[in-house]
Enzyme design. Structure first.
Site, PDB file in Angstrom:
ATOM      1  N   GLY A 158       1.914   2.682   8.974  1.00 19.06           N
ATOM      2  CA  GLY A 158       1.785   1.458   9.970  1.00 19.06           C
ATOM      3  C   GLY A 158       2.969   1.106  10.619  1.00 19.06           C
ATOM      4  O   GLY A 158       3.207   0.093  11.041  1.00 19.06           O
ATOM      5  N   GLY A 206       0.823  -1.103  -0.034  1.00 18.17           N
ATOM      6  CA  GLY A 206      -0.095   0.021   0.062  1.00 18.17           C
ATOM      7  C   GLY A 206       0.831   1.255   0.021  1.00 18.17           C
ATOM      8  O   GLY A 206       2.153   1.280  -0.263  1.00 18.17           O
ATOM      9  N   ALA A 207       0.214   2.331   0.310  1.00 18.18           N
ATOM     10  CA  ALA A 207       1.057   3.687   0.275  1.00 18.18           C
ATOM     11  C   ALA A 207      -0.033   4.748   0.917  1.00 18.18           C
ATOM     12  O   ALA A 207      -1.416   4.300   0.714  1.00 18.18           O
ATOM     13  CB  ALA A 207       1.276   4.219  -0.943  1.00 18.18           C
ATOM     14  N   GLU A 261       9.540  -2.321   4.679  1.00 21.06           N
ATOM     15  CA  GLU A 261       8.865  -2.346   3.293  1.00 21.06           C
ATOM     16  C   GLU A 261       9.841  -1.711   2.264  1.00 21.06           C
ATOM     17  O   GLU A 261       9.741  -2.128   1.076  1.00 21.06           O
ATOM     18  CB  GLU A 261       7.667  -1.113   3.447  1.00 21.06           C
ATOM     19  CG  GLU A 261       6.523  -1.842   4.130  1.00 21.06           C
ATOM     20  CD  GLU A 261       5.458  -0.742   4.637  1.00 21.06           C
ATOM     21  OE1 GLU A 261       4.429  -1.204   4.740  1.00 21.06           O
ATOM     22  OE2 GLU A 261       5.707   0.474   4.625  1.00 21.06           O
TER      23      GLU A 261
END
Length: 236
Positions: free
Chosen positions: A100, A85-86, A106
């Site tokens: 998060g 995600g971003a 990541e």
């Protein structure tokens, strides 16, 4: 559509890009959770054979529960595709990640991947970065001195806290969020942050992503970023 419905839509679509035999980087976050669920379904129902490389302890636990073989980044020769995600993506396909508190892992997985895909709902798209706070992972020792330097630079730092306690990453580091409002030169800011002792990694993901899937109420849109020097070259 609700935000969760948008997230599930792009997560399900992203899972279709995973092919048999791939080593897949598994991101972290609420949107990626739907994608990992979809991959787990394919493993169970289709016999899809993949290896997942997680970017957080919670994603690793989810993958194992779904029957996805899990390996650490140093246990694989290569990663074919990472899906993550971003928190914010600008018009030039640059991104902020780390909402998060997983942006260190990541980024390690991302820069060791042949291709990177981000999956987001439309709320994550912005003309410029900065309205979402920029996360920094910092070691606890000396973090207060680092905080003072960042404040003196006008970067509006704040230690991330939850229930009155400082948030700890999977590496037991702190997170400092920079409340910048707007970032006019992300590359210049990244260079400055790279030079600050005590910052393990920042949440600017520059020249990283190849494909972005955005969930809109009328359906998902698949966007292709331009080919350009990758993040490893920028760091050199």
């Amino acid at each position: 559509m609700t935000q969760d419905e948008l997230k599930k839509m792009v997560g399900d679509l992203a899972a279709t890009y995973v092919k048999d035999g791939m080593v897949v980087g598994l991101g972290t976050g609420s949107t990626v959770k739907f994608m990992v669920d979809a991959l787990g379904h394919r493993v169970a129902k289709e016999g899809l054979k993949i290896v997942g490389v997680p970017t957080s302890d919670r994603t690793a636990a989810q993958g194992r529960k779904l029957g996805i073989p899990i390996k650490a980044v140093d246990e694989v020769d290569q990663i074919d595709l990472t899906i993550d995600g971003a928190d914010q993506i600008d018009a030039d396909f640059q991104g902020i990640k780390g909402g998060g508190a997983a942006h260190l892992f990541e980024k390690i997985v991302a820069i060791n991947s042949k291709r990177n895909m981000w999956i987001v709902d439309e709320s994550k798209m912005a003309p410029k970065l900065g309205s979402f706070p920029l996360p920094l992972e910092v070691i606890p020792y000396g973090s207060q001195q680092l905080f003072k330097r960042l404040a003196a630079k006008g970067l509006h730092p704040a230690f991330r806290e939850q229930a009155g306690q400082r948030v700890l990453t999977d590496s037991k580091n702190y997170v400092i969020d920079l409340h910048l409002g707007q970032i006019d030169d992300a590359f210049r800011l990244a260079q400055y942050l790279n030079q600050q002792v005590g910052i393990v990694e920042h949440g600017l993901f520059l020249n990283v992503v190849n494909t972005v899937i955005v969930g809109y109420a009328d359906g998902p849109k698949v966007l292709q970023a331009p080919e350009r020097p990758n993040y490893r070259d920028l760091k050199a």
